[in-house]
Design an enzyme around this catalytic site. Structure first.
Site, PDB file in Angstrom:
ATOM      1  N   ASP A   1       0.828  -1.197   0.000  1.00 54.72           N
ATOM      2  CA  ASP A   1       0.000   0.000   0.000  1.00 54.72           C
ATOM      3  C   ASP A   1       0.866   1.252   0.000  1.00 54.72           C
ATOM      4  O   ASP A   1       1.917   1.270   0.623  1.00 54.72           O
ATOM      5  CB  ASP A   1      -0.887  -0.037   1.259  1.00 54.72           C
ATOM      6  CG  ASP A   1      -2.114   0.810   1.108  1.00 54.72           C
ATOM      7  OD1 ASP A   1      -2.826   0.992   2.116  1.00 54.72           O
ATOM      8  OD2 ASP A   1      -2.366   1.305   0.003  1.00 54.72           O
TER       9      ASP A   1
ATOM     10  N   LEU B   1       5.815 -17.457  -5.968  1.00 53.67           N
ATOM     11  CA  LEU B   1       5.275 -16.108  -5.902  1.00 53.67           C
ATOM     12  C   LEU B   1       3.786 -16.171  -6.240  1.00 53.67           C
ATOM     13  O   LEU B   1       3.408 -16.569  -7.334  1.00 53.67           O
ATOM     14  CB  LEU B   1       6.003 -15.197  -6.893  1.00 53.67           C
ATOM     15  CG  LEU B   1       5.416 -13.787  -7.074  1.00 53.67           C
ATOM     16  CD1 LEU B   1       5.441 -13.022  -5.770  1.00 53.67           C
ATOM     17  CD2 LEU B   1       6.199 -13.019  -8.145  1.00 53.67           C
TER      18      LEU B   1
ATOM     19  N   HIS C   1       2.901   3.486  -9.210  1.00 47.47           N
ATOM     20  CA  HIS C   1       2.656   2.043  -9.352  1.00 47.47           C
ATOM     21  C   HIS C   1       3.870   1.336  -9.925  1.00 47.47           C
ATOM     22  O   HIS C   1       4.205   0.224  -9.521  1.00 47.47           O
ATOM     23  CB  HIS C   1       1.445   1.799 -10.260  1.00 47.47           C
ATOM     24  CG  HIS C   1       0.146   2.204  -9.626  1.00 47.47           C
ATOM     25  ND1 HIS C   1      -0.266   1.751  -8.406  1.00 47.47           N
ATOM     26  CD2 HIS C   1      -0.829   3.052 -10.055  1.00 47.47           C
ATOM     27  CE1 HIS C   1      -1.444   2.282  -8.100  1.00 47.47           C
ATOM     28  NE2 HIS C   1      -1.813   3.072  -9.078  1.00 47.47           N
TER      29      HIS C   1
END
Lengths: 281, 422
Positions: free
Chosen positions: B121, B237, B138
């Site tokens: 976040d 992952l 991002h």
């Protein structure tokens, strides 16, 4: 070389534990010191007659003072930008103190929170529900000067019926006593119910979605999800607290519920009031 | 370290620059995107000299020189994200500096989490703070993910789950959502180009979530990446994309209902363990540690079922600014909470086993009542019946889970064959 690292690790952890213990010790000492000072001031200035009592530990303020506190706490609640509709008290400590928890519940009610849930990892509160209720009634009396259970309804978190809904509406605050069985086990039971319906051809698997499951897990239509959970104790985990319901819940940790004060609760509520929920946007 | 931070947002690396022992040169794309130098767009033909700046991780970067022109071979690291991590950091030994290595070794002397989950976040707040485009935030966030994965592997953490995109995020502006979808597509395409490296390092990529909500081309890229790395087993992952925990749980219940519809299981077979096996994350153990950055203290519908007994660490640092020391701090928190959490977990498991046993007993009693001839069975017969029932239940459940896995694998394989035909 591995032995050296292990030794350093052990030292590091010992230091951290000492650090934690010292902080707890200082906090308790400071609180006791402050508490004694305040009760002495109260005694000396406001209730002159109390001077004659040698034992100053458990001062019971005059009834007028209790009512004054109730209004102050109510005003505090109104002064906050936002107040949680449903607060959860997660006790992650080994030995729960019923008096302190009762205090917390009563303060939450006084501040204006409609739903209060109490949870512990071992299901102790569930099993000793009556003891908890007695403590709460006692504290209600002492702190707020309220007779009986007029202001408070207790509800077990089980399948709600319409009758219970009516009862809930007439109360100012609702207390829920929760245990780990109300978490994953409830979800599994709802899943079993849906699968049985599918087995009996009353539903198809495509009918199952988040809304359907949510309505089954919401024991009464009016109960909101917990907005805020206050976690008491050193363990940093939800410990199985209502997994389905805590998707947007704020978690605020407090060191311990033992000797917790109203100021601790209020500062946590202030912190909650200042947080911003963007809800994915 | 500081100079690394002040390097332009879109890092560029000269393809011809050999950072030591780079054996596998990935294919080099052209200059496609604007180049920034200290956050200011730069004309590649401007008067600037070559500067080699030691990077924080031992990497060096050459800035674009005045002699560069369009068409020169420059690797755009924004596209390299994950693969750069595989190219440069994996192949080189000693990526952590001395102090970092020392701290890692000290931490490893204690219990280490095997599976860490991240809620990354703070990208947008970081972008606001640095006065850049949201998309840059991002992108920086993705680069930071690559770096964090490397740190995890250095700390012997072999499974990482990240929350990349929530179903709630579809509520954002169309531009932002499209931008994120495009970023994701680029990353997965690049990942596929690095297949050899992924195989060499045994990386298995899994994507958790409701893929049907995504654009079809992205679904196909994801399917290809997942299918290509399916058999790898050295590190894992898990990327949560188009995911919320409630959808995951509801989907698991739906899958169990499907099993009942197909006659594979009975409704009485539904249990906590079975539900856990029907979640998207069924092939992974529960996370030991959940880290959320940027100071928010909520779970936001992420792994609610799986993290009920995990260590939760909330850190106030913004995700693109995450550092190795933040990770170490989180692991330290995990180590401090390890024993009480282990105790709570064991207790929960015992309770679960007891409940299952009771449920089996109830089922057996029910069966005997319906099919028996009215005579009460002795204890031994009852015990036998119970054991038989448990064995048959477990067999049913295994068959069902096999069918479920097959269904999921077919979905992905169908997507890849669609992509191949297209």
């Amino acid at each position: 070389m591995a032995i050296v690292y292990e030794f350093v690790w052990q030292v590091l952890h010992v230091l951290l534990h000492i650090h934690r213990t010292l902080i707890t010790w200082f906090r308790i000492r400071l609180r006791n010191w402050n508490g004694r000072l305040w009760s002495r001031a109260l005694t000396a200035l406001i209730v002159p007659m109390a001077l004659s009592f040698p034992n100053q530990k458990n001062i019971v303020p005059a009834p007028g003072k209790r009512v004054g506190r109730r209004y102050r706490w109510g005003a505090d609640g109104k002064s906050l930008e936002k107040l949680p509709d449903h607060i959860g008290l997660l006790i992650a400590e080994e030995e729960p103190r019923y008096t302190d928890i009762a205090n917390l519940v009563v303060w939450c009610m006084a501040v204006g929170i409609s739903y209060v849930s109490v949870y512990d990892n071992y299901g102790v509160f569930r099993r000793n529900n009556s003891r908890l209720m007695d403590e709460i009634l006692k504290q209600q009396q002492e702190l707020l000067d309220l007779e009986g259970s007029k202001q408070l309804c207790v509800e077990f978190l089980n399948n709600g019926t319409d009758k219970q809904d009516q009862q809930v509406l007439s109360c100012q605050s609702v207390l829920k006593v929760l245990s780990p069985d109300d978490g994953k086990l409830r979800i599994v039971q709802a899943a079993q119910q849906l699968c049985r319906a599918v087995e009996q051809r009353e539903k198809t698997s495509e009918d199952i979605n988040v809304t359907v499951l949510d309505s089954l897990l919401r024991e009464s239509k009016s109960t909101p999800d917990p907005d805020l959970v206050l976690k008491f104790g050193p363990v940093e985990s939800t410990l199985g607290f209502l997994p389905w319901h805590i998707r947007l819940t704020e978690f605020i940790s407090l060191p311990s519920h033992v000797g917790v004060s109203y100021e601790d609760l209020f500062s946590a509520l202030q912190r909650y009031a200042s947080c911003e929920q963007r809800l994915g946007k | 370290m500081l100079s690394y931070r002040s390097v332009m947002l879109l890092l560029t690396v000269q393809a011809r620059f050999s950072s030591g022992t780079r054996k596998d040169q990935p294919p080099a794309p052209r200059i496609l995107t604007p180049i920034y130098l200290n956050k200011v767009p730069v004309n590649p033909h401007a008067e600037k000299s070559v500067q080699t700046v030691p990077g924080g991780s031992g990497r060096s970067f050459d800035y674009v020189t005045p002699s560069n022109k369009e068409g020169d071979v420059i690797l755009n690291c924004e596209l390299e994200g994950v693969s750069e991590f595989f190219n440069m950091s994996w192949i080189r030994e000693g990526e952590l500096n001395l102090i970092e290595k020392l701290s890692a070794n000290i931490l490893k002397a204690g219990p280490m989490p095997k599976h860490v989950a991240f809620i990354m976040d703070g990208n947008r707040r970081y972008a606001r703070k640095r006065h850049v485009e949201r998309q840059e935030g991002h992108t920086q966030g993705f680069d930071k993910l690559a770096e964090t994965l490397r740190w995890c592997l250095n700390l012997s953490i072999h499974e990482v789950t990240v929350y990349a995109f929530s179903i709630e995020n579809f509520k954002r502006s169309k531009d932002e959502v499209d931008g994120l979808m495009e970023l994701a597509k680029q990353k997965f395409i690049r990942l596929l180009q690095e297949q050899e490296n992924l195989e060499k390092h045994g990386v298995c990529i899994r994507v958790l979530g409701d893929l049907t909500l995504l654009p079809l081309d992205l679904q196909q890229h994801i399917a290809r990446a997942v299918v290509a790395t399916r058999t790898h087993n050295k590190c894992f992952l898990n990327v949560c994309f188009a995911y919320t925990s409630r959808h995951e749980i509801a989907n698991a219940v739906r899958e169990m209902a499907w099993g009942v519809e197909q006659g594979l299981i009975k409704s009485s077979d539904v249990s906590e363990a079975l539900l856990g096996h029907c979640l998207y994350s069924s092939n992974s153990p529960n996370p030991d540690l959940l880290i959320r950055t940027s100071g928010e203290v909520r779970l936001s519908d992420f792994l609610l079922w799986q993290t009920s007994h995990s260590c939760l660490v909330f850190q106030s640092v913004l995700w693109p600014e995450y550092s190795f020391w933040n990770l170490c701090d989180a692991i330290l928190q995990y180590q401090l909470n390890h024993r009480p959490l282990q105790k709570a977990r064991d207790q929960h498991r015992e309770g679960q086993a007891l409940q299952q046993h009771e449920a089996d007993r109830a089922c057996v009693a029910d069966l005997l009542q319906h099919h028996g001839n009215g005579k009460p069975l002795d204890a031994q017969r009852r015990q036998e019946a119970l054991l038989n029932y448990t064995a048959s239940r477990e067999e049913r459940v295994q068959d069902f889970l096999g069918a479920l896995q097959h269904k999921r694998d077919s979905f992905l394989t169908d997507l890849t064959s669609q992509a191949a035909l297209a």
